[in-house]
Design an enzyme around this catalytic site. Structure first.
Site, short mmCIF file in Angstrom:
data_model
loop_
_atom_site.label_atom_id
_atom_site.label_comp_id
_atom_site.label_asym_id
_atom_site.label_seq_id
_atom_site.Cartn_x
_atom_site.Cartn_y
_atom_site.Cartn_z
N LEU B 43 -12.61 3.76 17.71
CA LEU B 43 -13.64 4.80 17.70
C LEU B 43 -13.19 6.00 16.90
O LEU B 43 -13.95 6.54 16.08
CB LEU B 43 -13.97 5.23 19.13
CG LEU B 43 -14.78 4.22 19.94
CD1 LEU B 43 -15.06 4.77 21.31
CD2 LEU B 43 -16.08 3.90 19.22
N ALA B 44 -11.96 6.42 17.10
CA ALA B 44 -11.49 7.62 16.42
C ALA B 44 -11.34 7.36 14.93
O ALA B 44 -11.86 8.11 14.10
CB ALA B 44 -10.17 8.08 17.03
N SER B 284 -14.82 -2.65 35.09
CA SER B 284 -15.21 -1.26 34.86
C SER B 284 -15.36 -0.47 36.15
O SER B 284 -15.88 -0.94 37.15
CB SER B 284 -16.52 -1.19 34.11
OG SER B 284 -17.03 0.13 34.17
N ARG B 330 -9.46 8.34 39.35
CA ARG B 330 -8.65 7.13 39.21
C ARG B 330 -7.28 7.23 39.84
O ARG B 330 -6.83 6.30 40.50
CB ARG B 330 -8.48 6.83 37.73
CG ARG B 330 -9.77 6.41 37.14
CD ARG B 330 -9.67 6.20 35.67
NE ARG B 330 -10.93 5.65 35.22
CZ ARG B 330 -11.21 5.39 33.96
NH1 ARG B 330 -10.33 5.65 33.03
NH2 ARG B 330 -12.37 4.88 33.64
N HIS B 401 -3.73 1.39 32.05
CA HIS B 401 -5.00 1.36 31.37
C HIS B 401 -5.12 2.35 30.22
O HIS B 401 -5.89 2.15 29.29
CB HIS B 401 -6.06 1.67 32.41
CG HIS B 401 -7.43 1.82 31.88
ND1 HIS B 401 -8.08 0.78 31.26
CD2 HIS B 401 -8.26 2.87 31.83
CE1 HIS B 401 -9.28 1.22 30.88
NE2 HIS B 401 -9.40 2.46 31.19
N GLU B 425 -6.90 8.27 21.27
CA GLU B 425 -5.92 8.09 22.36
C GLU B 425 -4.49 8.37 21.89
O GLU B 425 -3.61 8.66 22.71
CB GLU B 425 -6.04 6.67 22.93
CG GLU B 425 -5.24 6.47 24.19
CD GLU B 425 -5.44 5.10 24.84
OE1 GLU B 425 -6.46 4.45 24.58
OE2 GLU B 425 -4.56 4.71 25.63
N LEU B 441 -13.85 7.54 25.25
CA LEU B 441 -14.77 7.23 24.16
C LEU B 441 -15.31 8.54 23.59
O LEU B 441 -15.42 8.72 22.38
CB LEU B 441 -15.92 6.35 24.68
CG LEU B 441 -15.48 5.03 25.32
CD1 LEU B 441 -16.70 4.22 25.76
CD2 LEU B 441 -14.64 4.20 24.35
C1 LIG Z 1 -10.62 -2.49 29.18
C2 LIG Z 1 -10.83 -1.04 28.83
C3 LIG Z 1 -12.01 -0.41 29.19
C4 LIG Z 1 -12.21 0.93 28.87
N1 LIG Z 1 -13.38 1.51 29.24
C5 LIG Z 1 -13.61 2.80 28.90
C6 LIG Z 1 -14.84 3.41 29.21
O1 LIG Z 1 -15.72 2.81 29.81
N2 LIG Z 1 -15.03 4.69 28.84
C7 LIG Z 1 -14.09 5.39 28.17
O2 LIG Z 1 -14.32 6.54 27.84
N3 LIG Z 1 -12.90 4.82 27.84
C8 LIG Z 1 -12.64 3.55 28.19
N4 LIG Z 1 -11.44 2.98 27.86
C9 LIG Z 1 -10.47 3.71 27.03
C10 LIG Z 1 -10.90 3.70 25.57
O3 LIG Z 1 -11.47 2.47 25.26
C11 LIG Z 1 -9.76 3.93 24.60
O4 LIG Z 1 -8.98 4.99 25.03
C12 LIG Z 1 -10.30 4.27 23.23
O5 LIG Z 1 -11.23 3.32 22.82
C13 LIG Z 1 -9.20 4.39 22.21
O6 LIG Z 1 -9.78 4.53 20.93
P1 LIG Z 1 -8.90 4.85 19.67
O7 LIG Z 1 -9.81 4.92 18.53
O8 LIG Z 1 -8.05 6.04 19.94
O9 LIG Z 1 -7.89 3.63 19.53
P2 LIG Z 1 -8.10 2.05 19.48
O10 LIG Z 1 -9.48 1.64 19.68
O11 LIG Z 1 -7.03 1.48 20.35
O12 LIG Z 1 -7.79 1.67 17.99
C14 LIG Z 1 -6.51 1.66 17.47
C15 LIG Z 1 -6.60 1.25 16.03
O13 LIG Z 1 -5.34 1.46 15.41
C16 LIG Z 1 -4.95 0.30 14.72
N5 LIG Z 1 -3.49 0.28 14.74
C17 LIG Z 1 -2.67 0.46 15.80
N6 LIG Z 1 -1.40 0.43 15.40
C18 LIG Z 1 -1.42 0.22 14.07
C19 LIG Z 1 -0.41 0.11 13.09
N7 LIG Z 1 0.87 0.23 13.38
N8 LIG Z 1 -0.80 -0.12 11.81
C20 LIG Z 1 -2.12 -0.22 11.48
N9 LIG Z 1 -3.09 -0.09 12.38
C21 LIG Z 1 -2.74 0.12 13.65
C22 LIG Z 1 -5.61 -0.84 15.40
O14 LIG Z 1 -5.76 -1.90 14.50
C23 LIG Z 1 -6.94 -0.21 15.78
O15 LIG Z 1 -7.82 -0.29 14.69
C24 LIG Z 1 -11.21 1.65 28.19
C25 LIG Z 1 -10.02 1.01 27.84
C26 LIG Z 1 -9.81 -0.31 28.18
C27 LIG Z 1 -8.50 -0.94 27.89
#
Ligand SMILES: Cc1cc2nc3c(=O)[nH]c(=O)nc-3n(C[C@H](O)[C@H](O)[C@H](O)COP(=O)(O)OP(=O)(O)OC[C@H]3O[C@@H](n4cnc5c(N)ncnc54)[C@H](O)[C@@H]3O)c2cc1C
Ligand code: FES
Lengths: 258, 637
Positions: B43-44, B284, B330, B401, B425, B441
């Site tokens: 998402l980020a 969830s 939580r 989590h 995150e 999210l």
């Molecule tokens: C099962 C589950 C349910 C959840 N439900 C909710 C919810 O209902 N509501 C809520 O607010 N939050 C929820 N969360 C938390 C939330 O989903 C995450 O915190 C959030 O989506 C993280 O987004 P992000 O963009 O920071 O990272 P991520 O979505 O983890 O993306 C990380 C990205 O970095 C890339 N990456 C990582 N390391 C490397 C590397 N070394 N080199 C190249 N690329 C790399 C990956 O390929 C990926 O594209 C949930 C989490 C889980 C596990």
């Protein structure tokens, strides 16, 4: 339980592949299919052999990364279930399984069970979006959307992009994948302005990538872990027909100015 | 190191507006002269990369999956918060801000949290415009549900697949920019090291995961959006590939790591069932809206759930926390589950679990309504356990989590390495010691759509960049460093697989740095982890070669980094001599097990600075000031 596995091994995109036979004991019915492969791989590494490469990530049926053909069925024997969610209780002691990658011209094998599905991303890049640059949106409740339409859009949007539809189709067509996106946006007011250029651009890209034509076998929907309906293909066909009746305008929209 | 959070002055509700005005702008024609690297497509990352490309910057985006659409964000189920107050139930930006600061147990930065609450409303607008099919009422307007730690209904959702739909929205915006040539996408590429030139982040070294080639990518700024490091626990709800490598490698180059011990243990996951198990699956938290959590009153009650009458059941959350009941936050819910299990009242074959029961809800609302709300979750549960939650209560237990800790960033989301920004995150910024449900999210999209496009512009406009080539000595040296590590991993040629090390590390972390921590336990872990790491480098076996698709090699590199991250987490947990949010030190709790904070000494962010191999890292402190939300003992009773 004990299983005999015939697994497709292929060093890289250029080399030739073949099935290799492995015997695996001590498979627990509560394991997922991928955990069964993990156990095999740990064993292979311990024996100094190279583990079987397979794609996976979320292991809860939502990311669409996993996917192999098991004895002729994409994602294995259970309906509406991805490989990572398939559990070994679906099989019996003594079973023989043939495990191979998705087979399609548009999905070249990279190694063992891993294929290159980037063609699907390019279909989205061609038109599978609503051009709404960040910051330009009106209030979210400004346009009410009937619940039925929102639900139908959600049904279509549930596609996880795994490619099982392509693997299951005798023509290796990506019609169900493409149609699901077209149909999602066709149901929503926000999707209307680009509706006809979208369908045209996506179909054109799909053909360009070397996917086959849809001849209404329906195998795609049967193999789909999210049970995406064939109705979306009918929707795509209607929209595509209508789009060709319209003047052929430039397909790709201009750069959004943020 | 002096930590300057760069919080703008003025009243809290005006800070972001004022800051946006004060920041320098890059004029539209000049934007195309700048390049930005975004690592991560969750998402980020996806929202950030798309938004910056829309503005005109040249963006390169990287992810380790085969497609940006598969980032771990896809797995989020429950929902996303926004202070829309569409339900007319008393919500407001200020209330979301207040709930988040309180929910984080007063260990987050007020100014950041307020900005997050302000931006929450724009996120929902943006997503709807992109065609995200949020749940709606019959009148056609958006539906909401409530989530833990809040008494208003402010959570927007798309069935049980909210993360998927939000990510697809951002992914489609990203693909649009890829189609237009403004973003170059590099899937199956793993970042292994940042490149610093004259103290600034100017690029990254990545490994092409198909060919094994090491590549140098240079840009004017680097944005990390690489997610959390919770897989340090081995069994977690994260996708298998999630890792701490990008953040950790940046830490070792000078980015401070903030509050590494703040990890969230989610109360509702499917319990562990076997030792071949590879991950834990989340159910969830939204299920707690309608499910009731209970265990038998007596420890020796082994009857099946249906045979245990009402009077012999203990709905312990409703009993202990009457005003929040099953929706207690939580950390509170997780610890309560651990307590009843420790008392021997746990359920299921292992005794490590509690019931989440829908019988009352099904009777009240009917099976159809429950199926519509949670159908896909029930199905997922049934697939894994072979039990039907419509007729038998679910069994759940807490699991790792989310990581509230992450790279330290200032108000602009810039780390202590100039030009290295961290979003989603991967940073530490908004959730303090405990994240409320449906807020990750929100934060990921706020950072990506609405914060980074502004703050990066300010950085680019203020900085003078020398043109660079991949032959710059620093770039060459960084590639050599990565090459050395890859070679070293392949040449140990020992007896144990990377998985076995990871599993063992996970056990140490869960036991000593999990739901409850003690001085003795943490000291124990701080002895065990370095010993395990030493063994890793002497006895790991990594089959295959460097120059090919090699999943064992990828994994071994991540495990090597987890073996270092785990140690820093334990050190941080040891030195934070208080309990707050998810960090419970048994020495600091009330008689009934509630956390006891020490605001006098610990109302701060601990930002760890790497001091060199074998040296103890430096604990820097950013003092937190609470001007708006009064520091109070958190109570959900
Ligand atoms: C099962 C589950 C349910 C959840 N439900 C909710 C919810 O209902 N509501 C809520 O607010 N939050 C929820 N969360 C938390 C939330 O989903 C995450 O915190 C959030 O989506 C993280 O987004 P992000 O963009 O920071 O990272 P991520 O979505 O983890 O993306 C990380 C990205 O970095 C890339 N990456 C990582 N390391 C490397 C590397 N070394 N080199 C190249 N690329 C790399 C990956 O390929 C990926 O594209 C949930 C989490 C889980 C596990
Ligand atoms: S691994 Fe994500 S769908 Fe199977």
């Amino acid at each position: 339980m004990k299983l005999t596995l015939h697994i497709w091994r292929q060093q890289n995109a250029k080399s030739k592949g073949r099935f290799v036979k492995y015997d695996l004991d001590d498979v627990s019915p509560d394991m997922s299919f991928l955990e069964m492969l993990d156990v095999l791989n740990e064993k292979l590494i311990a024996e100094g052999q190279e583990p079987v490469a397979f794609d996976h990530d979320c292991r809860e049926g939502i990311c669409g990364t996993c996917g192999v053909v098991v004895s002729g069925r994409a994602h294995g024997p259970r309906d509406r279930t991805t490989m990572c969610q398939l559990h070994m209780r679906e099989f019996k002691d003594g079973d023989t399984l043939w495990i191979e990658p998705w087979r399609a011209k548009a999905f070249p094998v990279l190694r063992d069970l891993i294929v290159d599905r980037s063609a699907l991303d390019r279909i989205i890049a061609a038109g599978g979006f609503i051009g709404a640059p960040t910051g330009s949106a009106p209030d979210a409740n400004a346009i009410p959307i009937p619940k039925e339409d929102a639900d139908l859009a959600m049904d279509a949007a549930a596609c996880i992009g795994c490619g099982a539809c392509v693997a299951a189709c005798p023509n290796a067509s990506a019609m169900l994948f493409t149609a699901a996106k077209v149909s999602q946006f066709a149901k929503l007011p926000q999707g209307q302005p680009e509706r006809y250029r979208r369908v045209k651009a996506m179909v054109r890209q799909m053909d360009f990538e070397g996917f086959g034509n849809c001849t209404n076998h329906g195998e795609c929907s049967a193999a789909c872990p999210k049970a995406i309906s064939l109705d979306h293909i009918a929707q795509l066909n209607r929209d595509y027909l209508r789009s060709s009746l319209r003047a052929d305008r430039r397909i790709v929209s201009e750069v959004g100015a943020g | 190191m002096e930590l300057n959070a760069k919080i703008p002055d003025g009243p809290i509700e005006k800070k972001w507006e004022k800051h946006r005005f004060d920041m320098k702008l890059v004029n539209p024609a000049n934007k195309r002269k700048y390049s930005v690297i975004v690592v991560g497509s969750g998402l980020a990352g996806a929202s950030g990369a798309a938004s910056m490309a829309e503005l005109g910057y040249n963006v390169k985006c990287f992810c380790y999956q085969d497609s940006p659409r598969r980032a771990h964000s896809i797995a989020a189920q429950g929902g996303i918060n926004a202070a829309k107050n569409y339900q007319n139930d008393g919500d407001s930006v200020y209330r979301l801000f207040y709930d988040t600061v309180k929910g984080g147990d007063f260990r987050s930065r007020e100014a950041n949290v307020h900005r997050l609450a302000e931006l929450s409303v724009n996120i929902i607008d943006q997503c709807v415009a992109q065609g995200v099919p949020f749940a709606r009422e019959y009148g056609g307007l958006l539906a909401n549900r409530s989530f833990g730690g809040a008494q208003v209904s402010r959570t927007f959702y798309a069935r049980g697949q909210t993360g998927q739909q939000l990510l697809l929205g951002a992914y489609q915006a990203l693909e649009r920019q890829i189609g237009l040539g403004k973003v170059e996408m590099y899937p199956r590429h793993e970042m292994l090291e940042p490149i610093l030139i004259d103290g600034r982040a100017r690029g990254i070294v990545v490994r092409d995961m198909v060919t094994g080639e090491l590549e140098t990518h240079l840009a004017d700024a680097v944005v990390l959006a690489t997610g959390g490091y919770g897989n340090v626990f081995f069994l977690a709800t994260y996708a298998k590939g999630c890792n701490g490598t990008a953040a950790w490698r940046s830490y070792k180059k000078g980015a401070c790591f903030a509050n590494p011990c703040f990890t969230q243990i989610h109360p509702t996951c499917i319990p562990v069932h076997g030792d071949y198990q590879s991950k834990l699956t989340l159910m969830s938290e939204s299920l707690r809206n309608d499910g009731r959590i209970w265990v038998p009153k007596r420890a020796d009650d082994k009857r099946p759930p249906g045979a245990i009458p009402e009077e012999d059941r203990d709905y312990y959350l409703e009993r202990i926390y009457p005003s929040f009941g099953n929706l207690a936050p939580r950390d509170v819910s997780s610890r309560a589950a651990k307590r009843v299990v420790d008392e021997g009242r746990g359920v299921g074959p292992t005794g490590v679990g509690v019931y989440l029961d829908f019988a009352d809800a099904i009777e009240r609302l009917g099976e159809d309504v429950i199926a519509e709300r949670y159908g896909n979750l029930f199905e997922m549960y049934e697939r894994i356990t072979d039990e039907d939650p419509y007729t038998v209560p679910m069994r759940i237990y807490p699991a790792t989590h989310y990581t509230m800790g992450g790279l330290w960033v200032d108000y602009n989301l810039e780390s202590t390495i100039p030009g290295l920004f961290v979003i989603g995150e991967a940073n530490f910024s908004d959730h303090g010691a405990n994240r409320l449900g449906a807020s990750a999210l929100m934060q990921g999209l706020a950072d990506g759509y609405f914060v980074i496009p502004y703050t990066i512009g300010d950085y680019l406009a203020r900085t003078k960049f020398e043109p660079l080539g991949a032959d710059h000595p620093e770039a060459v040296a960084t590639v050599a460093e990565v090459e050395g590590r890859v070679k070293r991993l392949l040449s140990v040629d020992g007896k144990r697989t990377p998985t076995s090390f990871h599993r063992e590390l996970g056990q140490i972390m869960w036991e000593y740095c999990g739901m409850a921590r003690t001085r003795e336990g943490l000291n124990e872990a701080l002895g065990k982890i370095p010993a395990l790491r030493e063994e890793f480098w002497e006895n790991v076996t990594v089959p295959g070669e460097a120059m090919e698709l090699n999943q064992s090699l990828e994994y071994a590199g991540r495990v090597a980094d987890f073996l270092e991250i785990g140690e820093l987490m334990c050190l941080d947990a040891l030195e934070r001599e208080e309990s707050c949010g998810a960090h419970l030190r048994e020495e600091y709790q009330t008689e009934d097990g509630e956390a006891v904070r020490d605001d006098e000494d610990y109302s701060h962010v601990a930002a760890w600075e790497y001091a060199g191999e074998g040296k103890k890292p430096i604990r820097n402190v950013e003092q937190l000031n609470f001007e708006y939300v009064e520091l109070a003992t958190r109570s959900y009773k």
